[in-house]
Design a protein around this motif. Structure first.
Motif, PDB file in Angstrom:
ATOM      1  N   LYS A  91       1.037  -1.042   0.019  1.00 25.05           N
ATOM      2  CA  LYS A  91       0.115  -0.105   0.069  1.00 25.05           C
ATOM      3  C   LYS A  91       0.754   1.183  -0.094  1.00 25.05           C
ATOM      4  O   LYS A  91       0.655   2.281  -0.795  1.00 25.05           O
ATOM      5  CB  LYS A  91      -0.946   0.110   1.106  1.00 25.05           C
ATOM      6  N   GLU A 110       0.864   4.351  -2.708  1.00 22.12           N
ATOM      7  CA  GLU A 110       0.932   5.718  -2.522  1.00 22.12           C
ATOM      8  C   GLU A 110       1.845   6.506  -2.787  1.00 22.12           C
ATOM      9  O   GLU A 110       1.871   7.626  -3.311  1.00 22.12           O
ATOM     10  CB  GLU A 110       0.794   5.924  -0.836  1.00 22.12           C
ATOM     11  N   ALA A 164     -10.452  10.005   2.610  1.00 24.53           N
ATOM     12  CA  ALA A 164      -9.777   8.542   2.642  1.00 24.53           C
ATOM     13  C   ALA A 164     -10.649   7.966   1.561  1.00 24.53           C
ATOM     14  O   ALA A 164      -9.920   6.875   0.843  1.00 24.53           O
ATOM     15  CB  ALA A 164      -9.837   8.161   3.764  1.00 24.53           C
ATOM     16  N   ASP A 165     -11.909   7.625   1.717  1.00 29.49           N
ATOM     17  CA  ASP A 165     -12.594   6.819   0.792  1.00 29.49           C
ATOM     18  C   ASP A 165     -12.200   7.277  -0.769  1.00 29.49           C
ATOM     19  O   ASP A 165     -12.235   6.517  -1.655  1.00 29.49           O
ATOM     20  CB  ASP A 165     -14.004   6.795   0.960  1.00 29.49           C
ATOM     21  N   THR A 206      -8.174   7.884  -1.487  1.00 28.70           N
ATOM     22  CA  THR A 206      -7.064   7.065  -0.819  1.00 28.70           C
ATOM     23  C   THR A 206      -5.611   7.858  -0.081  1.00 28.70           C
ATOM     24  O   THR A 206      -4.682   7.487  -0.132  1.00 28.70           O
ATOM     25  CB  THR A 206      -6.257   6.022  -1.456  1.00 28.70           C
ATOM     26  N   SER A 213      -4.307   9.447   3.561  1.00 26.63           N
ATOM     27  CA  SER A 213      -4.218   9.516   5.094  1.00 26.63           C
ATOM     28  C   SER A 213      -4.531  10.851   5.584  1.00 26.63           C
ATOM     29  O   SER A 213      -3.446  11.593   5.250  1.00 26.63           O
ATOM     30  CB  SER A 213      -3.226   8.629   5.429  1.00 26.63           C
TER      31      SER A 213
END
Length: 152
Positions: free
Chosen positions: A22, A26, A143-144, A147, A149
């Protein structure tokens, strides 16, 4: 009991590996945004070159410096409340890129600056909300959708 320990180690390894993938995704997204940003900065350089050429032709007007072409970053709105921080970066250019990006997405971002041990950090934030619940809703939405943080 020994099998449980082995199973536990395997499960932890899988979680660590999936977490790292992940982070790589990012990092790839951030790298792509930086590449897009560098492509977007080319028009500003062309404008600055054009202005410099005009001033060399003997125009008596004051030459416009490239820094004058860059708009000021929005500052923190007045008042108290909760904000959602979407990034903290060392690069002012990247902070400008994020401001532009979140503005295009329909948000009203702003930047706060902080200096830690001589290094300036640009914190990109959105909103001032009266309740922490409102800020958490925005954090979840960001976030949804993207993506990212974020922090309240």
């Amino acid at each position: 009991m020994r099998y449980l320990k082995i199973l536990f180690v395997i499960m932890i390894s899988i979680l660590v590996i999936s977490g790292c993938s992940k982070k790589k995704e990012e990092a790839a997204k951030l790298e792509q945004e930086l590449l897009d940003q560098s492509q977007d900065s080319a028009p500003n350089a062309a404008i600055a070159d054009s202005i410099a050429a005009d001033s060399k032709l003997g125009a008596e007007e004051t030459a416009v410096e490239p820094e004058d072409l860059v708009p000021a970053m929005p500052k923190r709105p007045a008042g108290d409340g909760y904000a959602v921080q979407v990034a903290s970066c060392e690069s002012e250019d990247y902070a400008r890129h994020l401001i532009s990006l979140y503005t295009e997405r329909g948000y009203e971002p702003y930047v706060t600056e902080i200096s830690i041990d001589g290094q300036v950090y640009y914190r990109v934030r959105i909103g001032l909300y009266e309740s922490v619940d409102e800020a958490n809703r925005l954090k979840k939405e960001i976030a949804d959708k993207y993506t990212v943080s974020a922090w309240v």
